[in-house]
Write an enzyme that holds these catalytic residues in place. Structure first.
Site, PDB file in Angstrom:
ATOM      1  N   ILE A  36     -20.596  20.887  12.355  1.00 58.39           N
ATOM      2  CA  ILE A  36     -20.498  21.473  13.784  1.00 58.39           C
ATOM      3  C   ILE A  36     -22.414  20.895  14.230  1.00 58.39           C
ATOM      4  CG2 ILE A  36     -21.333  23.510  15.938  1.00 58.39           C
ATOM      5  CD1 ILE A  36     -18.363  24.178  14.433  1.00 58.39           C
ATOM      6  N   ASP A  82     -34.460  25.133   1.843  1.00 56.05           N
ATOM      7  CA  ASP A  82     -33.373  26.142   1.655  1.00 56.05           C
ATOM      8  C   ASP A  82     -33.945  27.507   2.668  1.00 56.05           C
ATOM      9  OD1 ASP A  82     -31.858  28.555   0.704  1.00 56.05           O
ATOM     10  OD2 ASP A  82     -31.841  27.512  -1.507  1.00 56.05           O
ATOM     11  N   LYS A 142     -37.914  33.016  12.009  1.00 55.39           N
ATOM     12  CA  LYS A 142     -39.516  33.489  11.751  1.00 55.39           C
ATOM     13  C   LYS A 142     -41.128  32.141  11.355  1.00 55.39           C
ATOM     14  CE  LYS A 142     -41.597  37.216  10.207  1.00 55.39           C
ATOM     15  NZ  LYS A 142     -42.877  38.254  10.231  1.00 55.39           N
ATOM     16  N   SER A 159     -22.229  31.116  15.264  1.00 57.50           N
ATOM     17  CA  SER A 159     -22.016  32.608  14.819  1.00 57.50           C
ATOM     18  C   SER A 159     -20.422  31.994  14.244  1.00 57.50           C
ATOM     19  CB  SER A 159     -21.914  33.375  15.539  1.00 57.50           C
ATOM     20  OG  SER A 159     -21.518  34.905  14.786  1.00 57.50           O
ATOM     21  N   LYS A 177     -22.433  37.148  10.307  1.00 59.73           N
ATOM     22  CA  LYS A 177     -22.419  37.145  10.920  1.00 59.73           C
ATOM     23  C   LYS A 177     -22.758  38.107  12.427  1.00 59.73           C
ATOM     24  CE  LYS A 177     -21.699  32.888  10.775  1.00 59.73           C
ATOM     25  NZ  LYS A 177     -22.902  31.549  10.715  1.00 59.73           N
TER      26      LYS A 177
END
Length: 293
Positions: A36, A82, A142, A159, A177
């Site tokens: 996706i 990662d 962040k 989600s 989620k």
């Protein structure tokens, strides 16, 4: 003759939006090497943006970035990181800024999933999914927020609809989620005054993805035995079209929203498996169960 049910077409976003609406913009996408997120990246690039795709597998990222550049005529760079390791994300952001000078849009899409009953799910497996999905989303925000603020840009968080109700064998992903949705909501209210928008896309069963294989064992868009008001499973293009809209100026007043991309299936959703027999006897669905993390 009994009338047949409607099946929604699969549309190209370029039939609705101008091809240059993202000209000069830059997308930073975690999980962009496949599925996706790769489809969303391609759609954003087709409308003029350059992109950086982020993941752990550099070979897959390199191949995906080459394909995306060839299909769209725009620049796409692979950046190995990662999402569980903040420093690797900060390094990826630095390289993206060195290459492009800005980050306008961020897709937080890195994720992990498998089926497992609670009794068989290890603490490590649960923690790993939380770290990838929830902490990974936080870490990505962040690492990028100062640049997105500067650009008056936007976030999309990928989600799911699993936590809207209790979904057997999905406690880890449901918890993860739900956390992603909450993170997006807080970004919307804290960062809105800085010009930053944040929304969630929650795809339903999406053909041609690992999530589809994990949840159903199917790789088809034929929805036999599957209730959906619009007559088919979700396609990657459906999610990509929603991403184009959310990043476009047309959505400049839309923030803090969670948008299922499932053709209305959640309104009809029953149990994924025979209930309660499937939870009393997990071996009846053992081909779908996997808890190896």
């Amino acid at each position: 003759m009994t009338p047949s049910a409607y099946s929604a077409p699969v549309m190209d976003s370029r039939s609705t939006f101008k091809e240059d609406i993202f000209l000069g913009k830059v997308l930073f996408c975690t999980g962009g090497g496949s599925g996706i997120c790769k489809g969303m990246t391609e759609a954003i690039m087709r409308h003029g943006a350059n992109a950086a795709i982020i993941g752990r597998n550099l070979d897959r990222l390199t191949q995906a970035s080459k394909e995306l550049a060839e299909k769209t005529g725009k620049v796409c760079i692979p950046l190995q990181a990662d999402v569980r390791q903040p420093q690797t994300l900060r390094d990826a952001v630095r390289k993206a800024i060195e290459k492009f000078g800005r980050i306008d849009f961020v897709i937080c899409g890195a994720a992990g999933n498998f089926m497992s009953p609670i009794a068989a799910l290890s603490e490590n497996a649960f923690r790993t999914v939380i770290e990838i999905d929830t902490l990974g989303t936080y870490n990505t925000v962040k690492a990028t927020i100062s640049h997105v603020r500067e650009a008056k840009g936007a976030y999309i968080h990928v989600s799911a609809t699993l936590h809207y109700r209790g979904t057997p064998y999905q406690i880890h992903v449901s918890a993860a989620k739900a956390g992603v949705d909450a993170i997006s909501n807080v970004i919307a209210v804290e960062e809105g005054p800085h010009g930053v928008r944040s929304n969630v896309l929650a795809p339903g069963f999406t053909t041609g993805t690992e999530g589809m294989r994990v949840m159903t064992g199917k790789k088809t868009n034929k929805a036999e035995g599957f209730s959906n008001p619009l007559g088919r499973f979700t396609e990657i293009q459906d999610v990509a079209n929603a991403a184009v809209y959310l990043f476009s100026p047309a959505a400049c007043y839309l923030t803090g929203q969670v948008i299922p991309i499932d053709g209305g299936a959640e309104h009809l959703r029953g149990d994924f498996f025979p209930y309660p027999s499937s939870v009393i006897n997990p071996s009846s669905v053992e081909t779908l169960l996997k808890a190896k993390i």
